[in-house]
Design a protein around this motif. Structure first.
Motif, PDB file in Angstrom:
ATOM      1  N   ASN A 170       1.851  -1.334 -12.205  1.00  0.00           N
ATOM      2  CA  ASN A 170       2.670  -2.410 -12.773  1.00  0.00           C
ATOM      3  C   ASN A 170       3.885  -2.568 -11.868  1.00  0.00           C
ATOM      4  OD1 ASN A 170       4.146  -4.172 -14.379  1.00  0.00           O
ATOM      5  ND2 ASN A 170       4.668  -2.649 -15.921  1.00  0.00           N
ATOM      6  N   PRO A 171       4.063  -3.728 -11.247  1.00  0.00           N
ATOM      7  CA  PRO A 171       3.533  -5.070 -11.552  1.00  0.00           C
ATOM      8  C   PRO A 171       2.385  -5.539 -10.652  1.00  0.00           C
ATOM      9  CG  PRO A 171       5.410  -5.298 -10.114  1.00  0.00           C
ATOM     10  CD  PRO A 171       5.226  -3.814 -10.322  1.00  0.00           C
ATOM     11  N   LEU A 172       1.884  -4.671  -9.762  1.00  0.00           N
ATOM     12  CA  LEU A 172       0.921  -5.133  -8.760  1.00  0.00           C
ATOM     13  C   LEU A 172      -0.493  -5.277  -9.307  1.00  0.00           C
ATOM     14  CD1 LEU A 172       2.104  -2.892  -5.772  1.00  0.00           C
ATOM     15  CD2 LEU A 172       2.789  -5.240  -6.308  1.00  0.00           C
ATOM     16  N   GLY A 173      -0.843  -4.484 -10.312  1.00  0.00           N
ATOM     17  CA  GLY A 173      -2.205  -4.515 -10.842  1.00  0.00           C
ATOM     18  C   GLY A 173      -3.188  -3.696 -10.035  1.00  0.00           C
ATOM     19  N   HIS A 174      -2.703  -3.040  -8.974  1.00  0.00           N
ATOM     20  CA  HIS A 174      -3.572  -2.246  -8.109  1.00  0.00           C
ATOM     21  C   HIS A 174      -4.032  -0.983  -8.830  1.00  0.00           C
ATOM     22  CE1 HIS A 174      -5.167  -0.532  -4.432  1.00  0.00           C
ATOM     23  NE2 HIS A 174      -4.454   0.555  -4.618  1.00  0.00           N
ATOM     24  N   ILE A 175      -5.270  -0.557  -8.545  1.00  0.00           N
ATOM     25  CA  ILE A 175      -5.821   0.679  -9.115  1.00  0.00           C
ATOM     26  C   ILE A 175      -6.007   1.686  -7.986  1.00  0.00           C
ATOM     27  CG2 ILE A 175      -7.814   1.731 -10.248  1.00  0.00           C
ATOM     28  CD1 ILE A 175      -8.199  -0.894 -11.755  1.00  0.00           C
ATOM     29  N   TYR A 176      -5.453   2.860  -8.150  1.00  0.00           N
ATOM     30  CA  TYR A 176      -5.582   3.899  -7.132  1.00  0.00           C
ATOM     31  C   TYR A 176      -7.001   4.473  -7.140  1.00  0.00           C
ATOM     32  CZ  TYR A 176      -0.456   3.858  -7.112  1.00  0.00           C
ATOM     33  OH  TYR A 176       0.865   3.483  -7.032  1.00  0.00           O
ATOM     34  N   SER A 177      -7.556   4.616  -5.959  1.00  0.00           N
ATOM     35  CA  SER A 177      -8.851   5.277  -5.858  1.00  0.00           C
ATOM     36  C   SER A 177      -8.669   6.770  -6.128  1.00  0.00           C
ATOM     37  CB  SER A 177      -9.438   5.080  -4.456  1.00  0.00           C
ATOM     38  OG  SER A 177      -8.660   5.782  -3.494  1.00  0.00           O
ATOM     39  N   GLN A 178      -9.755   7.445  -6.443  1.00  0.00           N
ATOM     40  CA  GLN A 178      -9.650   8.873  -6.722  1.00  0.00           C
ATOM     41  C   GLN A 178      -9.197   9.635  -5.480  1.00  0.00           C
ATOM     42  OE1 GLN A 178     -13.142  10.617  -8.466  1.00  0.00           O
ATOM     43  NE2 GLN A 178     -12.036  12.408  -9.185  1.00  0.00           N
ATOM     44  N   ASP A 179      -9.653   9.203  -4.289  1.00  0.00           N
ATOM     45  CA  ASP A 179      -9.239   9.864  -3.050  1.00  0.00           C
ATOM     46  C   ASP A 179      -7.739   9.708  -2.824  1.00  0.00           C
ATOM     47  OD1 ASP A 179     -11.815  10.656  -2.572  1.00  0.00           O
ATOM     48  OD2 ASP A 179     -12.272   9.006  -1.190  1.00  0.00           O
ATOM     49  N   SER A 180      -7.237   8.486  -3.041  1.00  0.00           N
ATOM     50  CA  SER A 180      -5.798   8.260  -2.862  1.00  0.00           C
ATOM     51  C   SER A 180      -4.997   9.077  -3.865  1.00  0.00           C
ATOM     52  CB  SER A 180      -5.470   6.775  -3.019  1.00  0.00           C
ATOM     53  OG  SER A 180      -6.054   6.007  -1.988  1.00  0.00           O
ATOM     54  N   LEU A 181      -5.461   9.077  -5.108  1.00  0.00           N
ATOM     55  CA  LEU A 181      -4.761   9.829  -6.148  1.00  0.00           C
ATOM     56  C   LEU A 181      -4.702  11.313  -5.795  1.00  0.00           C
ATOM     57  CD1 LEU A 181      -3.354   9.248  -8.808  1.00  0.00           C
ATOM     58  CD2 LEU A 181      -5.520   9.661  -9.986  1.00  0.00           C
ATOM     59  N   MET A 182      -5.795  11.838  -5.253  1.00  0.00           N
ATOM     60  CA  MET A 182      -5.814  13.242  -4.859  1.00  0.00           C
ATOM     61  C   MET A 182      -4.820  13.506  -3.732  1.00  0.00           C
ATOM     62  SD  MET A 182      -6.936  16.262  -5.362  1.00  0.00           S
ATOM     63  CE  MET A 182      -8.420  16.129  -6.372  1.00  0.00           C
ATOM     64  N   GLU A 183      -4.686  12.556  -2.803  1.00  0.00           N
ATOM     65  CA  GLU A 183      -3.716  12.713  -1.710  1.00  0.00           C
ATOM     66  C   GLU A 183      -2.287  12.781  -2.254  1.00  0.00           C
ATOM     67  OE1 GLU A 183      -4.252   9.563   1.051  1.00  0.00           O
ATOM     68  OE2 GLU A 183      -6.224  10.241   1.724  1.00  0.00           O
ATOM     69  N   TYR A 184      -1.982  11.938  -3.213  1.00  0.00           N
ATOM     70  CA  TYR A 184      -0.637  11.940  -3.790  1.00  0.00           C
ATOM     71  C   TYR A 184      -0.375  13.247  -4.543  1.00  0.00           C
ATOM     72  CZ  TYR A 184      -1.559   6.925  -3.119  1.00  0.00           C
ATOM     73  OH  TYR A 184      -1.926   5.705  -2.596  1.00  0.00           O
ATOM     74  N   LEU A 185      -1.377  13.745  -5.249  1.00  0.00           N
ATOM     75  CA  LEU A 185      -1.234  14.999  -5.985  1.00  0.00           C
ATOM     76  C   LEU A 185      -1.062  16.185  -5.027  1.00  0.00           C
ATOM     77  CD1 LEU A 185      -3.944  14.437  -8.745  1.00  0.00           C
ATOM     78  CD2 LEU A 185      -1.468  14.373  -9.053  1.00  0.00           C
ATOM     79  N   GLN A 203       0.833  -1.207   0.000  1.00  0.00           N
ATOM     80  CA  GLN A 203       0.000   0.000   0.000  1.00  0.00           C
ATOM     81  C   GLN A 203       0.866   1.255   0.000  1.00  0.00           C
ATOM     82  OE1 GLN A 203      -2.582   0.399   3.386  1.00  0.00           O
ATOM     83  NE2 GLN A 203      -3.758   2.081   2.510  1.00  0.00           N
ATOM     84  N   LEU A 204       0.537   2.190  -0.868  1.00  0.00           N
ATOM     85  CA  LEU A 204       1.231   3.472  -0.927  1.00  0.00           C
ATOM     86  C   LEU A 204       0.467   4.485  -0.081  1.00  0.00           C
ATOM     87  CD1 LEU A 204       3.400   5.359  -2.116  1.00  0.00           C
ATOM     88  CD2 LEU A 204       1.822   5.793  -4.031  1.00  0.00           C
ATOM     89  N   THR A 205       1.190   5.138   0.820  1.00  0.00           N
ATOM     90  CA  THR A 205       0.592   6.176   1.665  1.00  0.00           C
ATOM     91  C   THR A 205       1.423   7.451   1.566  1.00  0.00           C
ATOM     92  OG1 THR A 205       1.887   5.558   3.632  1.00  0.00           O
ATOM     93  CG2 THR A 205      -0.226   4.425   3.289  1.00  0.00           C
ATOM     94  N   VAL A 206       0.806   8.558   1.934  1.00  0.00           N
ATOM     95  CA  VAL A 206       1.514   9.835   1.925  1.00  0.00           C
ATOM     96  C   VAL A 206       2.662   9.816   2.926  1.00  0.00           C
ATOM     97  CG1 VAL A 206       1.293  12.300   2.414  1.00  0.00           C
ATOM     98  CG2 VAL A 206      -0.473  11.138   1.078  1.00  0.00           C
ATOM     99  N   ASP A 207       2.469   9.144   4.057  1.00  0.00           N
ATOM    100  CA  ASP A 207       3.549   9.051   5.047  1.00  0.00           C
ATOM    101  C   ASP A 207       4.801   8.412   4.444  1.00  0.00           C
ATOM    102  OD1 ASP A 207       2.039  10.238   6.992  1.00  0.00           O
ATOM    103  OD2 ASP A 207       1.405   8.357   7.941  1.00  0.00           O
ATOM    104  N   LYS A 208       4.619   7.381   3.637  1.00  0.00           N
ATOM    105  CA  LYS A 208       5.766   6.734   2.993  1.00  0.00           C
ATOM    106  C   LYS A 208       6.412   7.659   1.964  1.00  0.00           C
ATOM    107  CE  LYS A 208       3.798   2.128   3.658  1.00  0.00           C
ATOM    108  NZ  LYS A 208       3.205   0.935   3.023  1.00  0.00           N
ATOM    109  N   LEU A 209       5.605   8.435   1.266  1.00  0.00           N
ATOM    110  CA  LEU A 209       6.148   9.409   0.326  1.00  0.00           C
ATOM    111  C   LEU A 209       6.957  10.473   1.064  1.00  0.00           C
ATOM    112  CD1 LEU A 209       3.046   9.903  -2.018  1.00  0.00           C
ATOM    113  CD2 LEU A 209       5.197   8.791  -2.621  1.00  0.00           C
ATOM    114  N   GLU A 210       6.421  10.946   2.183  1.00  0.00           N
ATOM    115  CA  GLU A 210       7.120  11.965   2.981  1.00  0.00           C
ATOM    116  C   GLU A 210       8.456  11.425   3.491  1.00  0.00           C
ATOM    117  OE1 GLU A 210       6.432  15.032   3.408  1.00  0.00           O
ATOM    118  OE2 GLU A 210       4.269  15.359   3.229  1.00  0.00           O
TER     119      GLU A 210
END
Length: 610
Positions: free
Chosen positions: A339-354, A309-316
């Protein structure tokens, strides 16, 4: 899903700055690097012997034909390069533990005497090897610059397995003993549909403009169609502007060009890992840009509600670590579907990363090359272009192409959509080197324009065949109790073979990967995806049922042999321990020790059917 490793990964030494592979391979020890080089050298020697044997059988060739034996020269050049890599790694890499990189002159404006000295020694070593081997005029030789040596090593290190496959492909009629490639992510399920569509009369059009140089950004008619296509399939809230579209020969070219125009040499992108393996090659080839891994873990915990799982804390944290190491990070690279996980980011998660990227003034590159390969109807994919309010539109750049979704990787088409016209203008210059032929652009324009065929014929059939192939592979994996991750998108599954590694290290992963190659089966190991944990592999399932059946037979053969060797090793260790406990004061007792060891091992193996 929680998957536990049988043993902890090896301790990883700290990597020095300024190395091509410092971030991408910082989890790998010197032992791993040298083992990889030795295995590569072993394969190169075997190939060279084969070439020599072939040449010996053709001694009746006329002298002119014998003098142009390019395969032999290529093998000799490769052998010299591999020997150079090993010596160079032993001399300069012993303290860093990094993946092999030929030292090159420092780009620091202040100058670096030690780097220059190492570069000169490196070049001398390279020259000596070619002099010692008495090579003739080869395409790769000691007259290469340090940059040329580095580029050659980077290429062969990245594509060695793929090049081997290209020379000996499996064919159900002509070559059943050839390599089966489940490592390269290609969709081969709908070639019949594409062949039929591309053979229609509307594709066979040529005029003078198509035979001349075109706008380096891409033909205007293609850019207009791409803008309309992305507006429709990405569900953009407003029509997209063709002036923000740049077309190049593949998404890797787009990414490489973006890295060049957004970063200076030595700067970096954050990349959640595991990630697409060729990002390393593309980022470094021209731009000399480093990738800073945001390491994700498979273990589910309070911080990880699902594996990797990708989180903002890990990005920070990754950004902070990069700054402490002196890295200047210029952007964040995301793949959605991943790729390679096949996971799809939710719109909420994508907004957090942006939002994270805007907070730190970072560019965001989002690769959506699998956006139409979501075959699970219960899953909703949301493109970044569908978002009505982007946190920082001028620093948000989307990549897409037809290689995966349409299975036409040979067309070499990739496109960038950016709201930043300055970026689009800078990117346009790369069309001079990486443009697409006018005739190909016309065919792509006609293909993307045919929404009726895409919506009613191609996409339903493609999704159905992907579902069927995915069902076959996942059922096979379940029956063998092999853990895997799959999220109903992409062309692959991410599988865990850690239970077949003893100990669970990257060295053992590499050996298992080599064992698959020995059985003419290509998979992609986790190391190439910069995965933090050893034992993961990506398996591509977008192939015909017959090919998948043969591939899985080879797959199981390797795992059975791996288990048998593991059992034998355990028996040897156990019997050795028993023998060590026996007194060994005289020769007869020593003889008894040998008899116990041999007979005990043979008896146990016989009982187990080994």
């Amino acid at each position: 899903m929680s998957i536990q490793s049988r043993s902890n990964p090896s301790d990883i030494p700290h990597m020095s700055d300024g190395q091509v592979w410092d971030q991408a391979f910082r989890n790998h020890s010197i032992h791993t690097c040298l083992m990889e080089m030795v295995l590569s050298l072993q394969q190169a020697v075997a190939d060279h012997i084969t070439q020599l044997a072939t040449r010996h059988q053709q001694q009746d060739l006329v002298p002119e034909e014998q003098g142009h034996n390019q395969p032999i020269w290529g093998q000799e050049a490769l052998l010299g390069r591999l020997m150079f890599q090993m010596v160079n790694h032993l001399q300069f890499g012993a303290t860093g533990g990094q993946k092999f990189q030929p030292p090159c002159p420092s780009e620091d404006s202040k100058g670096d005497v030690r780097s220059r000295e190492q570069a000169q020694v490196s070049k001398q070593i390279y020259k000596i090897f070619y002099q010692l081997t008495n090579f003739e005029d080869t395409s790769i030789n000691y007259v290469l610059s340090n940059r040329g040596v580095e580029t050659s090593a980077l290429y062969h290190g990245s594509f060695q397995d793929y090049n081997t496959y290209q020379g000996n492909k499996y064919h159900e009629d002509k070559n059943t003993s050839g390599f089966i490639n489940l490592g390269t992510s290609e969709n081969k399920l709908c070639t019949d549909l594409l062949t039929e569509r591309l053979s229609r009369s509307d594709m066979n059009y040529i005029d003078d403009d198509l035979l001349q140089y075109s706008d380096w950004r891409g033909q205007p008619f293609l850019r207009e169609e791409v803008a309309q296509f992305l507006t429709y399939y990405c569900k953009a809230p407003a029509p997209l502007d063709p002036e923000n579209v740049v077309v190049l020969n593949g998404c890797s070219s787009v990414f490489s060009a973006l890295a060049t125009v957004l970063c200076d040499p030595g700067e970096a992108f954050l990349v959640p890992t595991p990630t697409y393996s060729d990002f390393v090659f593309s980022a470094h080839l021209y731009a000399k840009v480093d990738l800073v891994p945001v390491d994700l873990e498979s273990q589910v915990s309070d911080a990880n509600t699902h594996p990797f799982q990708l989180t903002v804390d890990k990005l920070e944290q990754a950004l902070l670590n990069a700054k402490l190491e002196g890295k200047k990070v210029r952007g964040l690279v995301l793949i959605n579907p991943q790729n390679p996980l096949g996971h799809i980011y939710s719109q909420d998660s994508l907004m957090e990363y942006l939002e994270f990227a805007k907070k730190h003034s970072l560019h965001v590159i989002i690769d959506e090359i699998y956006m139409l390969s979501v075959f699970d109807e219960s899953i909703t994919f949301r493109s970044v272009l569908s978002m009505e309010s982007l946190p920082d539109p001028n620093k948000t750049h989307m990549i897409w192409g037809t290689s995966k979704d349409f299975g036409i990787s040979g067309f070499r088409f990739g496109t960038l959509y950016t709201h930043n016209k300055e970026v689009a203008l800078a990117m346009s210059s790369f069309g001079y080197l990486h443009g697409i032929s006018g005739i190909t652009q016309y065919k792509l324009h006609r293909l993307l324009q045919d929404r009726e065929w895409i919506d009613n014929v191609y996409l339903p059939t493609n999704h159905s065949r992907l579902q069927e192939a995915h069902r076959f592979i996942t059922n096979e994996l379940k029956s063998s109790k092999i853990p895997f991750l799959s999220h109903g998108s992409g062309l692959y599954v991410w599988i865990s073979l850690r239970k077949y590694l003893d100990p669970c290290t990257f060295e053992e992963e590499l050996l298992l990967h080599r064992r698959f190659l020995d059985k003419k089966l290509i998979l992609s190991c986790g190391k190439t995806f910069m995965c933090k944990e050893p034992g993961w592999f990506r398996l591509v399932f977008a192939a015909t049922p017959l090919l998948l059946k043969h591939a899985m037979q080879r797959f199981y053969t390797v795992l059975v042999e791996q288990e048998q060797d593991w059992v034998v090793k355990q028996l040897e260790d156990a019997i050795n321990q028993e023998v060590e406990d026996l007194p060994a004061s005289d020769a007869s007792q020593s003889y008894s020790r040998e008899v116990i060891l041999t007979s005990g091992l043979e008896g146990c193996c016989s009982d187990l059917g080994l």
